[in-house]
Motif scaffolding. Structure first.
Motif, mmCIF file in Angstrom:
data_model
loop_
_atom_site.group_PDB
_atom_site.id
_atom_site.type_symbol
_atom_site.label_atom_id
_atom_site.label_comp_id
_atom_site.label_asym_id
_atom_site.label_seq_id
_atom_site.Cartn_x
_atom_site.Cartn_y
_atom_site.Cartn_z
ATOM 1 N N GLY A 95 0.659 -1.582 0.318
ATOM 2 C CA GLY A 95 -0.023 0.110 0.539
ATOM 3 C C GLY A 95 1.275 1.301 0.073
ATOM 4 O O GLY A 95 0.148 2.696 0.179
ATOM 5 N N ARG A 96 1.951 1.217 0.098
ATOM 6 C CA ARG A 96 2.678 2.643 -0.135
ATOM 7 C C ARG A 96 3.351 2.599 -1.541
ATOM 8 O O ARG A 96 4.143 2.562 -2.103
ATOM 9 C CB ARG A 96 4.393 1.871 0.643
ATOM 10 N N VAL A 97 2.193 3.255 -2.090
ATOM 11 C CA VAL A 97 2.131 3.428 -3.812
ATOM 12 C C VAL A 97 3.218 4.469 -4.219
ATOM 13 O O VAL A 97 4.073 4.853 -4.793
ATOM 14 C CB VAL A 97 0.934 3.699 -3.828
ATOM 15 N N GLN A 98 2.728 5.592 -2.924
ATOM 16 C CA GLN A 98 3.835 7.175 -3.500
ATOM 17 C C GLN A 98 5.254 6.499 -3.444
ATOM 18 O O GLN A 98 5.583 7.104 -4.343
ATOM 19 C CB GLN A 98 3.783 7.772 -2.603
ATOM 20 N N GLU A 99 5.916 5.802 -2.252
ATOM 21 C CA GLU A 99 7.019 5.241 -2.517
ATOM 22 C C GLU A 99 7.633 4.819 -4.299
ATOM 23 O O GLU A 99 8.610 4.504 -4.768
ATOM 24 C CB GLU A 99 7.512 4.491 -1.553
ATOM 25 N N ALA A 100 6.324 4.082 -4.424
ATOM 26 C CA ALA A 100 6.950 2.607 -5.760
ATOM 27 C C ALA A 100 6.987 3.617 -7.030
ATOM 28 O O ALA A 100 7.541 3.154 -7.374
ATOM 29 C CB ALA A 100 6.055 1.558 -5.660
#
Length: 564
Positions: free
Chosen positions: A403-408
């Motif tokens: 759920g850490r999409v911004q980091e991805a």
């Protein structure tokens, strides 16, 4: 005596059956010996090769178990097999002669079997049977070699091969932990180095380095050649998967069931390495779990050792015998020469494949649901190799899973910048963009993927889902149809298309929706949530509300059953 065994009826029956069989056998043997006036003798003999090999195997169990705790949970079952092995071996020996040689011989046999195959508790009686087959083959299947009677087959490889064939023929691999064993052995860092180091004492004392060296060199060289010719790796994991590497050290190279000549041992290793590749390819083509590749060939190679020795000593091949070149060296120094060559090859392999091994380890952790650990591994790899495209791509995917999409997003973008043709990275980028609301960018990413490979059904399908979400049903239908052109009977695409025709007024076609949804449910045997949802909507669209309710209830039941 342990609660974990007493509370499992199947284990309890396995222990009870094995114990009862041994007791009956022992009682009958005691009565027969007393009647015949025989004296049954125990002779203690602690052979160095058994102790050295058992220590090497134990070190691998201990290290592997630290990273996959199921190994420690299984330890009492390994102890049970050891107890059974000693009793079975003693009774079988005394049934044939008066003296039983007590030593550490059962340890390397039991450890070797359990490094490659465990039966699950419901089927654990087969583990005892597998042990019995190994010891029976060692005692009963013999030939004369170099003027003395000796066993033909490696006592751990023989039962592994026999039971592997039985599991393949009956389609019951799921009764074992074989697949998990073959994959989780990659969990520990530096596991290749541990196996290499743990095997060195045995190679030094018993002259088996030439077999390991030739097996690894053959497999590695053929995989390199395959990669050059095809542009893709032979194995998904490193050039030599960890379980195969382990087999080349602690499975096939028993000095008692190997050729005697130096060239014979080199040829033996080459044949084993080649057989792994052939079996891997064949098993993959047949849809059989490929972890059997290292287990099947050893007994057949054991049968060939006298022929191999004769060929190695023939005038045709005698000139290639490394033993002739090193004949002035004492055996121990000759072993050191082979070990030096093997150490040099291992160092080269580690320097060339370190990043690939690290990536495979992180990928394995991710595939087993250990996402947090995989993220740590991917980050460690990127610290060592900042421009590794697959590490960026897979770390991005792992972060999306968390759920850490911004980091991805930057990682996935970087992966595509490093390797524009990386399809999985592009797919994962599209998914991540969709999750953060950048729908147009997601559409562009998927359209690029479809343009790159029009046969990618998943890209078509995901594109259809995005078009459905943003309210463009015509484009969604076109994308669903693109997926179905590639995979005509794919339930998710059939169900998604049916849902559109049943629920969106702009493309409303209830009869077509029902036709598609019924086909999707039929193909998936009503185990696909998208198909059941579409079927409920399609029944409602044509006014068949009772059937719509049944389909909706089935969808709810399936959703609850599938929830984590």
């Amino acid at each position: 005596m342990l609660p974990s065994s007493r509370n499992d009826p199947n284990l309890l029956w396995a222990f009870g059956g094995a114990g009862a069989g041994l007791l009956v056998w022992g009682a009958g043997l005691l009565a027969t010996a007393a009647r015949q006036g025989r004296t049954l003798v125990v002779e203690v003999s602690l052979r160095k090769q058994h102790i050295v090999q058992a220590c090497a195997q134990a070190s691998i169990f201990i290290y592997w178990g630290y990273y996959w705790r199921e190994v420690y949970d299984f330890a009492h079952l390994i102890a049970a097999q050891l107890a059974f092995a000693y009793a079975f071996d003693a009774l079988l020996t005394w049934s044939r002669r008066d003296t039983y040689v007590l030593g550490f011989g059962p340890f390397p046999i039991i450890f070797s079997i359990n490094l490659f195959l465990w039966f699950k508790p419901d089927w654990f009686y087969l583990q005892f049977l597998m042990v019995a087959v190994g010891f029976a083959a060692k005692e009963l299947i013999r030939w004369t070699k170099d003027g003395r009677s000796t066993h033909i087959f490696n006592p751990s490889s023989f039962p592994l091969s026999i039971f592997s064939i039985a599991l393949i023929l009956t389609g019951t691999t799921d009764h074992t932990w074989g697949v998990d064993i073959a994959t989780t052995q990659l969990y520990p860092p530096y596991i290749f180095l541990l196996i290499f180091s743990a095997s060195l004492p045995g190679q030094y004392l018993f002259g088996v380095a030439s077999m390991t060296l030739s097996a690894v060199a053959t497999t590695y060289g053929l995989c390199l050649a395959y990669g050059v010719v095809t542009g893709s790796p032979f194995f998904v994991d490193p050039y030599i998967p960890i379980a195969v590497f382990l087999g080349m050290h602690l499975l096939f190279n028993d000095p008692s069931t190997s050729p005697r000549s130096d060239l014979g041992r080199v040829l033996f290793g080459m044949l084993y390495g080649s057989s792994v590749l052939v079996l891997f390819a064949l098993l993959g083509q047949l849809g059989i779990p490929t972890f059997y590749d290292k287990l099947l060939a050893v007994p057949f190679l054991n049968l060939m050792i006298q022929l191999i020795d004769r060929l190695a000593r023939s005038p045709l091949l005698r000139g290639f015998d490394p033993g002739a070149m090193l004949e002035r060296l004492l055996p121990i120094r000759r072993n050191l020469a082979y070990m030096a060559l093997w150490a040099a090859l291992f160092a080269v392999m580690q320097s060339l494949d370190g990043a690939q091994i690290a990536l495979a380890r992180a990928d394995t952790l991710l595939s087993k649901g250990r996402v947090v650990e995989s993220i740590e591994r991917y980050r460690a790899l990127l610290e060592a190799e900042p421009d590794h495209p697959a590490a960026h791509a897979n770390l991005g995917y792992a972060l999306v899973q968390e759920g850490r999409v911004q980091e991805a997003l930057p990682l996935l973008s970087r992966a595509l910048a490093l390797n524009p043709g990386e399809r999985e990275a592009q797919m994962n980028l599209a998914v991540a963009l969709m999750q953060v609301g950048q729908r147009e960018a997601a559409v562009q990413a998927l359209q690029g993927l479809v343009a790159l490979d029009p046969t990618d059904a998943i890209a078509h399908y995901n594109l259809a889902l995005i078009f459905t979400t943003i309210g463009d049903p015509a484009a969604a239908i076109e994308a669903f149809n693109g997926a179905l052109r590639v995979r005509p009977d794919w339930p998710p695409a059939l169900g998604g298309l049916a849902w559109l025709h049943a629920t969106d007024a702009r493309v409303y076609n209830p009869e077509r929706a029902l036709q598609l949804a019924m086909r999707a449910a039929e193909l998936s045997e009503s185990r696909d949530l998208v198909a059941l949802d579409a079927l409920a909507a399609a029944y409602a669209a044509v006014g068949r509300f009772e059937e719509a309710t049944e389909a909706a209830e089935a969808a709810v039941t399936l959703a609850i059953a599938s929830a984590p």
